[in-house]
Design a protein around this motif. Structure first.
Motif, mmCIF file in Angstrom:
data_model
loop_
_atom_site.group_PDB
_atom_site.id
_atom_site.type_symbol
_atom_site.label_atom_id
_atom_site.label_comp_id
_atom_site.label_asym_id
_atom_site.label_seq_id
_atom_site.Cartn_x
_atom_site.Cartn_y
_atom_site.Cartn_z
ATOM 1 N N ALA A 243 0.827 -1.209 0.000
ATOM 2 C CA ALA A 243 0.000 0.000 0.000
ATOM 3 C C ALA A 243 0.864 1.261 0.000
ATOM 4 O O ALA A 243 0.580 2.225 -0.732
ATOM 5 N N LYS A 244 1.915 1.255 0.803
ATOM 6 C CA LYS A 244 2.804 2.415 0.868
ATOM 7 C C LYS A 244 3.506 2.645 -0.466
ATOM 8 O O LYS A 244 3.654 3.792 -0.919
ATOM 9 N N ALA A 245 3.942 1.558 -1.098
ATOM 10 C CA ALA A 245 4.609 1.688 -2.396
ATOM 11 C C ALA A 245 3.642 2.204 -3.461
ATOM 12 O O ALA A 245 4.024 2.972 -4.347
ATOM 13 N N LEU A 246 2.377 1.789 -3.360
ATOM 14 C CA LEU A 246 1.378 2.210 -4.341
ATOM 15 C C LEU A 246 1.074 3.700 -4.232
ATOM 16 O O LEU A 246 0.989 4.408 -5.234
ATOM 17 N N THR A 247 0.906 4.198 -3.013
ATOM 18 C CA THR A 247 0.604 5.621 -2.846
ATOM 19 C C THR A 247 1.847 6.487 -2.998
ATOM 20 O O THR A 247 1.749 7.662 -3.349
ATOM 21 N N GLY A 248 3.014 5.905 -2.750
ATOM 22 C CA GLY A 248 4.253 6.670 -2.852
ATOM 23 C C GLY A 248 4.814 6.736 -4.264
ATOM 24 O O GLY A 248 5.788 7.457 -4.499
ATOM 25 N N GLY A 249 4.239 5.979 -5.189
ATOM 26 C CA GLY A 249 4.672 6.049 -6.580
ATOM 27 C C GLY A 249 5.729 5.044 -6.980
ATOM 28 O O GLY A 249 6.147 5.000 -8.133
ATOM 29 N N GLU A 250 6.178 4.205 -6.028
ATOM 30 C CA GLU A 250 7.179 3.195 -6.370
ATOM 31 C C GLU A 250 6.593 2.152 -7.322
ATOM 32 O O GLU A 250 7.281 1.635 -8.189
ATOM 33 N N ILE A 251 5.311 1.851 -7.139
ATOM 34 C CA ILE A 251 4.567 1.015 -8.082
ATOM 35 C C ILE A 251 3.299 1.762 -8.452
ATOM 36 O O ILE A 251 2.910 2.736 -7.797
#
Length: 368
Positions: A243-251
């Motif tokens: 979830a963090k990667a999704l909102t942070g733009g990493e994925i």
């Protein structure tokens, strides 16, 4: 570049679970509870749990329940309604699986309530669970839930949630351009944009992958996930990391457990959700009683409490892990949960027998 997870100590402990008679190894999944897996939004209308009892505690010794690290509100609800004392031991799936195995000769638990149906099914097959007992309100189970009850009556489902839906960042995709099916995740246009949780660590991630391995066959499923790895899919320990990667733009898109996905959307994050038409693999939460429990009356009361429609409605309205399909009739799921949400799943016995093999395959594929 694929982010890969090596075999951790938890996986090593989980893979040591040799509870299948045919020698299959068994590990546990980590339940994606909202404290660990994303908090469901507050402000929903609270329902009334089963009526409180004014009776004093019926035993000086508490009933010990091993459960995933969410929905601790069950303790005051149960104690107030029944007069029994409750002691909760919570943790992620791998931690609890390791603990249960370490205590094999001297169990410290009375009831297990986890999103780990394959593991618990294997415990029942090896004679470690109470058999042949039928809860009083068994006739009120939904058709979906009643079909999951094993013939020997060793465990009972209390609800099911999507182990993964397709969640995407709305800054990167629209509903038209986002992946819509599980096959779409292998499309080259999503190169290096995808993420999922590690099936060796996150409880919902194993039910997610095991569905493909049973429905497609072992070789075909390996080919499918190989195509995702080659497409640059990132693998994270747990759903909160995804979830963090999704909102942070990493994925930009992910196979994400549903409570986590809805929590992000309800918090106003740039995230939207797609339920694939072919269905979302389900993680089923079940309750089982330890065969040698010294608190049988209280244990039965706890399982029946979990199956009570009022309890399940209260968990949906006020609980942490509130996005799920209830197992009891007469319970309303979250209003914003997709009306056409379709759950599919691997058979518990099959998933339990092949758990070690499948998790080891993913561990071998993982790259740090």
């Amino acid at each position: 570049m694929v982010r890969r997870k090596t075999v951790t100590a938890l996986l090593a402990l989980s893979l040591s679970l040799a509870v299948s008679a045919c020698g299959a190894q068994n590990a546990s999944q980590n339940a994606a509870g909202p404290a660990a897996e994303g908090q469901a939004p507050a402000g929903t209308e609270a329902s009334t749990a089963p009526e409180a009892s004014t009776a004093p505690s019926k035993s000086d010794e508490p009933l010990v329940v091993y459960l995933n690290d969410f929905d601790e509100i069950i303790q005051p609800m149960f104690e107030q309604a029944t007069g029994y004392k409750l002691e909760l031991v919570s943790g992620n799936g791998a931690e609890l699986a390791s603990r249960i195995e370490a205590e094999k000769g001297n169990p410290h638990w009375d009831v297990v309530w986890m999103d780990s149906m394959p593991l618990i099914d294997q415990l029942g097959k090896t004679g470690r669970l109470l058999e042949g007992w039928t809860p009083a309100d068994i006739g009120n189970l939904t058709d979906f839930a009643s079909g999951l009850v094993p013939a020997n009556g060793t465990y009972y489902p209390t609800g099911a949630h999507a182990a993964a839906v397709i969640a995407y960042n709305t800054k990167a995709f629209t509903k038209d351009t986002a992946p819509k099916t599980w096959a779409d995740l292998a499309d080259a246009k999503f190169k290096n944009a995808l993420g999922m949780a590690d099936p060796a660590v996150a409880a919902p991630a194993y039910p997610f992958v095991s569905y493909f391995f049973q429905s497609q066959g072992m070789d075909a499923a390996k080919g499918y996930f190989d195509s995702l790895f080659k497409n640059g899919m990132h693998v994270y320990p747990k759903n909160p990391n995804v979830a963090k990667a999704l909102t942070g733009g990493e994925i930009k898109a992910a196979a994400l457990q549903e409570s986590n996905a809805y929590a992000l959307k309800n918090k106003g994050e740039p995230v939207d959700i797609i339920w694939p038409a072919e269905g979302a693999p389900a993680s089923v939460r079940v309750a089982a009683i330890q065969k040698e429990t010294k608190h049988l009356e209280a244990a039965k009361a706890f399982v029946e409490f979990l199956l009570d429609p009022k309890t399940q409605q209260a968990l949906i309205d006020k609980g942490e892990e509130s996005y799920f399909e209830p197992s009891a009739k007469g319970v309303n799921a979250k209003a914003d949960r997709a009306g056409d949400a379709k759950l599919v799943l691997a058979e518990a016995a099959w998933a339990g027998e092949h758990e070690g093999e499948i998790k080891q395959w993913f561990a071998d594929k993982a790259v740090k």
